[in-house]
Motif scaffolding. Structure first.
Motif, short mmCIF file in Angstrom:
data_model
loop_
_atom_site.label_atom_id
_atom_site.label_comp_id
_atom_site.label_asym_id
_atom_site.label_seq_id
_atom_site.Cartn_x
_atom_site.Cartn_y
_atom_site.Cartn_z
N UNK A 8 -2.72 1.70 9.32
CA UNK A 8 -2.55 2.33 8.00
C UNK A 8 -3.60 1.86 7.01
N UNK A 15 -8.66 4.30 -5.28
CA UNK A 15 -7.72 3.35 -5.88
C UNK A 15 -6.30 3.70 -5.48
N UNK A 16 -5.56 2.69 -5.09
CA UNK A 16 -4.14 2.88 -4.82
C UNK A 16 -3.42 1.64 -5.32
N UNK A 18 0.21 -0.76 -6.24
CA UNK A 18 1.61 -1.06 -5.97
C UNK A 18 2.44 -0.54 -7.14
N UNK A 109 -7.41 14.43 -11.74
CA UNK A 109 -8.29 13.69 -10.86
C UNK A 109 -9.58 14.46 -10.60
N UNK B 46 -0.91 8.31 -4.50
CA UNK B 46 -1.84 8.05 -3.39
C UNK B 46 -3.04 8.99 -3.49
N UNK B 89 2.34 6.17 5.51
CA UNK B 89 1.15 5.31 5.58
C UNK B 89 1.22 4.19 4.54
N UNK B 90 1.65 4.53 3.32
CA UNK B 90 1.73 3.58 2.22
C UNK B 90 2.73 2.46 2.54
N UNK B 92 3.85 1.51 5.46
CA UNK B 92 3.36 0.70 6.57
C UNK B 92 2.26 -0.26 6.09
N UNK B 93 1.39 0.24 5.21
CA UNK B 93 0.24 -0.54 4.76
C UNK B 93 0.63 -1.69 3.84
N UNK B 94 1.55 -1.45 2.94
CA UNK B 94 1.91 -2.47 1.94
C UNK B 94 3.26 -3.11 2.24
#
Lengths: 437, 437
Positions: A8, A15-16, A18, A109, B46, B89-90, B92-94
């Motif tokens: 992943x 940019x992403x 939390x 965006x 995202x 994906x998010x 799983x990644x974080x």
């Protein structure tokens, strides 16, 4: 047996955040939007994908290199790289349906496939306002833009910032007066002053072939400083025999005069003759905004006046003035400089932690608090109290509400203030008052 | 001499609105967001562009045909086609940084290159909530989702709507019990009931090779109607000897039971055994929501429970439950059905129209009103009064404020109510009260 897993990850340069940072980012977006709406700008929202012929109508090598362009079926399409070209297309397309002067804001965006560079993003939010006139647009509008900038950055929590203002006509007229042919090159050199300093600019001007005399006069001009009134007098006293220069001077004087009525304090607006804005479509007033306490961040908001917004799409002459905040980069810089902190405020006011056997009644209390307009989460999982409290701690909410048999039988709730650690039992109505504060 | 002009237009299948409709659209977005936040869901955002290997990890023909995929440099990238794959994906990644159960909302644009079809858009907003557990997630969460749907559609101004609920385990268990092998095909056939009716479903089931007896039993099953309690009793009385069926029944009973505590009235939630949700990732509870007064619009909000969100990206087992509102299509349908009207409400409360010579003072009054939190435009152009009033009329604001020498000398303002046409002079403080109402 297992299917292969994909690691992943996202593409570099995107940019992403939390959730705790996302809450903060969204809050900034909200403040910007609120301020734009306060001045009566109306929203538009255009497709992220446009016809390539629209986005590339203006031409220009840099843009074409950075653009995300692709085909699907017979359509040649691209992702927008700013919100100005879509505005131009929009105004040309819906011209008969729009009310002029057309004041619109657009937050969305945009995409630029720049090479990877720290603090530069390939997808970023722009927050734009523009005032577009039909045929003409009074110079007073150039004084409203700083007032929106002022109100927005005050709203974002800043006190010390300077909206630097200049006028392209003054620069162009002056260059003309000096007999300079490469006026765009001269402008671009001046625009680099923040990066290369005044000596660097001097070298650049030498390099593009300006006479020693011209370079000296430009450097002297760039060194004009003082209060806005002093700079304006200084420019008048130069007695430059050039129509464009004098028109620019008149416009700048008017803007500085009008800005007062809009309530922008003197200390927040400053004429700066070195502000040039490399982009070539500005034709009059130009703005750059700097945070006094964080000069390294560079300009946090910029814009200006243009003569003819949509010439590639219509023969209607549409002059305008506007500004843009690039929030993604700004957010990154604010975080880097510790200007903003993530969990200073939570979107969720409180989480309800039900004791064993009290879940159903806790859900009902949750409904009641939400009906009072309070954002409430109820911890729904069956878990040990310790685990529930861990969850609440990690969530970073200001209050935790504990509901057990004692609380429920007397229509009460125990509220723990997560800041002070204090915990107290309240009548529900009393608790609501506390949570609403 | 003139450069060639490009006709201003957008690609077919994209929605773009005039500002009056955009205000309305944004208001709906705001209401949805407000309700999601009220239940303590946290925002994420995202990138619109993801690695193609991420978006295509699951495979599947339909998705691959519709996806916008392209290369830039050595990167193979695609535009997201939903918000669920990015969530997977998010998470799983974080994973180590997130707080489970992870409650997130995500409002953003997604892209599908479907063939052109009235009311279908290639770029559209999805407004999603999901609750994702780490390893396990209690069934009670399946009862919170309907309460968010209920609260959101109430917020959007609807009274008469039905959240239809079913459970995939009941369907699967039942098919299994009947000895059906093509359970996915059977599910897909049932899912078409809205379009082809019960006889159409019967034909489809015949076609995929089900026995006459199985088809009859399915049709009888689909015809089970009544109150939620009646349907649940009916299902119990069938005495189906299948573990999955009985587990599904238990889950559905619990959800129907819990939903009460969340304050969803009985008339807004109904078990409907014909709800199947063609998408293959649901494994338990499924929802579809219908507006009772506008059945032709079809489902306005749907979702369900899944066992394993992110299996393509992690070996963590992440069950979840969620729902999604596709706002772009919904807005289009609401407009078509005249359910919403564009200028019922304006973002701008009033426009100030200054009489000749009163511009500067009018700007000051504008500042003062904005400081009171009122969205105000000041008409800044020098024009005849008639033209100024035309502009105000076209803007569709509720109030026009007229400021002339009489008003300014006495610290007053004349307010015209654009609805009633009434016009009256007020003390400024009094006027502020009126405008704030």
């Amino acid at each position: 047996m297992d299917k292969e897993r994909v690691k992943p990850s996202i593409l570099p340069g995107f940019m992403e955040l939390l959730p705790s940072d996302q809450v903060l980012f969204n809050k900034m977006l909200d403040i910007i939007r609120e301020n734009y709406e306060k001045f009566g700008f109306l929203p538009i929202d255009t497709p992220v994908i446009e016809k390539s012929e629209i986005l590339l109508a203006k031409g220009g090598g840099e843009t074409e290199k950075q653009i995300y362009r692709f085909k699907k079926g017979s359509n040649d399409m691209s992702l927008r790289f700013d919100l100005t070209v879509p505005l131009a297309r929009y105004v040309a397309q819906y011209f008969p349906d729009l009310n002029f002067p057309f004041k619109r804001y657009h937050i969305g965006k945009v995409y630029r496939g720049e090479r990877n560079q720290r603090g530069r993003f390939k997808e970023f939010y722009q927050c734009d306002i523009d005032i577009v006139g039909n045929g003409k647009l009074g110079i007073i509008n150039d004084a409203e833009i700083p007032s929106v900038i002022y109100s927005t950055f005050k709203g974002l929590g800043f006190e010390n910032f300077t909206i630097k203002i200049n006028n392209r006509k003054i620069l162009n007229g002056f260059f003309n007066y000096l007999g300079i042919e490469d006026r765009v090159g001269t402008l671009r050199s001046i625009d680099k002053i923040d990066k290369i300093g005044i000596n660097g600019v001097k070298k650049e001007l030498d390099k593009i072939g300006l006479s020693i005399e011209a370079v000296e006069k430009i450097i002297r001009f760039m060194n004009i400083e003082g209060t806005n009134e002093e700079i304006l007098h200084n420019l008048e006293d130069m007695n430059i025999d050039n129509e464009e220069f004098q028109l620019g001077l008149e416009e700048l004087s008017l803007v500085i005069d009008y800005v007062k009525y809009f309530g922008v304090p003197n200390e927040n607006i400053a004429i700066d003759l070195t502000i040039a804005r490399g982009l070539d479509y500005y034709t009059g007033t130009i703005y750059e905004t700097f945070l006094d306490d964080y000069p390294d961040i560079g300009s946090v908001c910029s814009g200006g006046r243009y003569d003819d917004l949509a010439k590639h799409y219509t023969n209607q002459k549409l002059p305008g003035v506007g500004m843009s905040i690039g929030l993604t980069r700004l957010f990154y810089q604010f975080k880097e400089a510790n200007i903003i902190e993530s969990n200073e405020d939570s979107l969720i006011k409180a989480i309800i932690i039900p004791m064993d056997g009290c879940l159903e009644e806790s859900i009902k209390v949750g409904n009641r608090l939400r009906n009072e307009g309070i954002n409430i989460q109820v911890y729904l999982e069956k878990n040990k109290m310790g685990k529930k409290f861990n969850y609440a701690n990690k969530l970073g909410v200001p209050y935790v509400i504990i509901l057990g048999p004692d609380e429920l039988k007397d229509e009460k709730m125990t509220i723990k203030d997560m800041g002070s650690g204090e915990q107290k039992m309240f009548e529900i109505e009393e608790g609501i008052k506390l949570l609403k504060r």
